[in-house]
Write a protein that holds these residues in place. Structure first.
Motif, PDB file in Angstrom:
ATOM      1  N   ARG A 107      -9.259  -1.191 -10.627  1.00  0.00           N
ATOM      2  CA  ARG A 107      -9.279  -1.997  -9.418  1.00  0.00           C
ATOM      3  C   ARG A 107      -9.381  -3.467  -9.820  1.00  0.00           C
ATOM      4  NH1 ARG A 107      -7.455  -1.530  -4.748  1.00  0.00           N
ATOM      5  NH2 ARG A 107      -8.680  -0.103  -3.548  1.00  0.00           N
ATOM      6  N   SER A 108      -8.529  -4.283  -9.261  1.00  0.00           N
ATOM      7  CA  SER A 108      -8.521  -5.703  -9.579  1.00  0.00           C
ATOM      8  C   SER A 108      -9.776  -6.385  -9.067  1.00  0.00           C
ATOM      9  CB  SER A 108      -7.298  -6.383  -8.951  1.00  0.00           C
ATOM     10  OG  SER A 108      -7.340  -7.768  -9.202  1.00  0.00           O
ATOM     11  N   THR A 109     -10.208  -7.408  -9.776  1.00  0.00           N
ATOM     12  CA  THR A 109     -11.348  -8.197  -9.334  1.00  0.00           C
ATOM     13  C   THR A 109     -10.925  -9.226  -8.291  1.00  0.00           C
ATOM     14  OG1 THR A 109     -10.990  -9.684 -11.199  1.00  0.00           O
ATOM     15  CG2 THR A 109     -12.594  -7.918 -11.507  1.00  0.00           C
ATOM     16  N   ILE A 110      -9.635  -9.359  -8.079  1.00  0.00           N
ATOM     17  CA  ILE A 110      -9.101 -10.278  -7.069  1.00  0.00           C
ATOM     18  C   ILE A 110      -9.081  -9.549  -5.728  1.00  0.00           C
ATOM     19  CG2 ILE A 110      -7.097 -11.637  -6.365  1.00  0.00           C
ATOM     20  CD1 ILE A 110      -6.337 -11.727  -9.389  1.00  0.00           C
ATOM     21  N   THR A 111      -9.674 -10.124  -4.727  1.00  0.00           N
ATOM     22  CA  THR A 111      -9.760  -9.504  -3.405  1.00  0.00           C
ATOM     23  C   THR A 111      -8.377  -9.135  -2.884  1.00  0.00           C
ATOM     24  OG1 THR A 111     -11.703 -10.850  -2.977  1.00  0.00           O
ATOM     25  CG2 THR A 111     -10.708  -9.771  -1.083  1.00  0.00           C
ATOM     26  N   GLN A 112      -8.229  -7.926  -2.384  1.00  0.00           N
ATOM     27  CA  GLN A 112      -7.015  -7.381  -1.782  1.00  0.00           C
ATOM     28  C   GLN A 112      -5.816  -7.348  -2.724  1.00  0.00           C
ATOM     29  OE1 GLN A 112      -6.416  -9.484   1.929  1.00  0.00           O
ATOM     30  NE2 GLN A 112      -8.085  -8.396   2.921  1.00  0.00           N
TER      31      GLN A 112
END
Length: 161
Positions: A107-112
């Protein structure tokens, strides 16, 4: 190439394998407690039965009682199926392809942003992160994009675009 990989275990196979190995361990313990002999035939029977349902899951099981016991003493049962997977040698990778274990999807640490590829180890400058297939397109016009408009219940290319 898909044919070569059809027996390669997937994550769900490992999860099933763990549950089945827990059951096998319990069965073998009961058999030993009853004073019955436990041998390679027991494991062979289990592996045969599991292979009817999933050859991938069956490929995770040890084939001898001694290797089963070694695995039990070396690792907790929840890690047992994972320990049966061999790591490819340099010769195998050279002959059959490339090993892609240097990145993981998380899962990316960047929102959405959804999922992303994350390095599992240091990747130096100029090193290949992951190979990507290349599709050779002979006619450049194939890549042109057109706006579609509906004309008389049919979609056609907008000639003004």
């Amino acid at each position: 190439n898909r044919e070569k990989l059809k027996h390669v275990p997937k994550k769900t196979d490992f999860e099933q394998g763990k549950k089945i190995l827990d059951e096998i361990t319990a069965f073998l313990e009961r058999k030993k407690d009853a004073g019955e002999k436990v041998d390679d035939a027991d494991l062979s029977t289990f592996k045969s039965i599991v292979s009817i349902y999933s050859e991938r899951t069956a490929s995770l099981f040890p084939t001898t009682y001694s290797s089963f016991m070694e695995m039990l003493t070396a690792k907790p049962t929840d890690q047992l199926p994972w320990s049966t997977v061999s790591h490819p040698s340099i010769e195998w990778i050279t002959q059959n392809g490339i090993c892609l274990d240097n990145i993981a999807v998380e899962r990316s640490t960047i929102t959405q942003a959804g999922n992303g590829a994350f390095a599992r180890r240091f990747i130096g400058e100029g090193q290949v992160v992951t190979p990507a297939p290349l599709l050779q397109i002979m006619n450049r016009d194939t890549l042109k994009m057109y706006k579609l408009v509906e004309v008389e219940d049919k979609l056609v290319c907008d000639e003004n675009d």
